[in-house]
Enzyme design. Structure first.
Site, PDB file in Angstrom:
ATOM      1  N   ASP A  67      22.825  38.215  79.041  1.00 42.59           N
ATOM      2  CA  ASP A  67      22.144  37.025  78.538  1.00 42.59           C
ATOM      3  C   ASP A  67      20.786  36.883  79.227  1.00 42.59           C
ATOM      4  O   ASP A  67      20.592  37.393  80.341  1.00 42.59           O
ATOM      5  CB  ASP A  67      22.962  35.766  78.820  1.00 42.59           C
ATOM      6  CG  ASP A  67      24.291  35.779  78.078  1.00 42.59           C
ATOM      7  OD1 ASP A  67      24.403  36.514  77.076  1.00 42.59           O
ATOM      8  OD2 ASP A  67      25.206  35.054  78.512  1.00 42.59           O
TER       9      ASP A  67
HETATM   10  N1  URA Z   1      29.137  37.360  80.014  1.00 44.18           N
HETATM   11  C1  URA Z   1      28.266  36.356  79.785  1.00 44.18           C
HETATM   12  O1  URA Z   1      28.665  35.229  79.526  1.00 44.18           O
HETATM   13  N2  URA Z   1      26.961  36.644  79.850  1.00 44.18           N
HETATM   14  C2  URA Z   1      26.465  37.847  80.169  1.00 44.18           C
HETATM   15  O2  URA Z   1      25.253  38.011  80.234  1.00 44.18           O
HETATM   16  C3  URA Z   1      27.386  38.876  80.415  1.00 44.18           C
HETATM   17  C4  URA Z   1      28.716  38.616  80.328  1.00 44.18           C
END
Ligand code: URA
Length: 240
Positions: free
Chosen positions: A107
């Site tokens: 993310d």
């Molecule tokens: N899980 C999440 O919620 N975000 C990420 O970036 C990776 C795994």
């Protein structure tokens, strides 16, 4: 590897410029193959067997590059974005010609281990849902994380879309108003870690990936920095 390729392609893949620039460079006598000055950039040579010298320097040919990045928050795991900076924008100049892409996504607000490569086959293998490559995250969680949460993750929790997660391993590092944990998951659903904690009524405040398969984030990398994988790390990733 024994593939014969056009000299201009080999030199372009090695970052010596466009085909046109390379043609000029070869014509000017700066390129020597197996001890002979070549003047024609369209000849076919084997970059793994033939000795190619460019401007007096021996070429160590590589078709693929494998980078580990310590991704900072605020950049997106993509090759292009209309709004935000991407992880590819952070790749040092010397690797640009490889046209790497991120292996999977973190993310925008997630930090930590991100692999980048131009080896589509390896990327595909690492991302295949069937392979169940384990990924470990460090997270700060609002509220007290308990062993019950660990049991719930071990059994699988139901996400907001009704999906039941595969068994995941929770390690509690600190239980407090803000808890610290490590969570290892073997799949990669959208926002998975955040949604798993939502499923047990908690919120992720900070998230960082620290391991993928057997490869751990090199903590000496500053946020936004990257380095090539070592031979050992690459071998660990390639292992079936
Ligand atoms: N899980 C999440 O919620 N975000 C990420 O970036 C990776 C795994």
């Amino acid at each position: 590897m024994g593939d014969i390729q056009r000299l201009d392609k080999i030199l372009a893949n090695s970052g010596f410029g466009t085909r046109k620039e390379i043609k000029k460079m070869v014509r000017s006598g700066q390129v020597i193959v197996d001890g002979r000055v070549v003047k024609n950039s369209s000849i076919h040579v084997n970059p793994y067997k033939d000795e190619i010298m460019v401007g007096g320097q021996k070429l160590a040919y590589k078709a693929f590059v494998y980078l580990m990045m310590n991704k900072p928050a605020g950049v997106v795991s993509a090759t292009w974005d209309g709004k935000y900076k991407t992880v590819v924008d952070l790749v040092p100049e010397q690797y640009r010609h490889f046209e790497v892409f991120p292996v999977g996504r973190l993310d925008r607000d997630t930090e930590g281990l991100l692999l980048l490569t131009n080896d589509g086959q390896l990327a595909h293998k690492l991302l295949s849902p069937k392979k169940h490559v384990p990924k470990t995250y460090y997270a700060a969680i609002e509220g007290k994380v308990t062993e019950d949460d660990g049991t719930a993750f071990q059994n699988g929790v139901i996400l907001d879309d009704g999906y039941k997660t595969m068994p995941a391993e929770l390690k509690i590092l600190k239980t407090d108003d803000v808890s610290e944990i490590e969570l290892t998951i073997v799949e990669g659903k959208f926002h998975q870690v955040k949604r798993m904690f939502e499923a047990v009524g908690k919120k992720v405040r900070y998230l960082k990936r620290i391991k993928m398969g057997l490869v751990a984030l090199d903590e000496s990398l500053a946020l936004g920095e990257c380095r090539e994988l070592t031979d050992k790390e690459l071998e660990q990733l390639k292992r079936p």
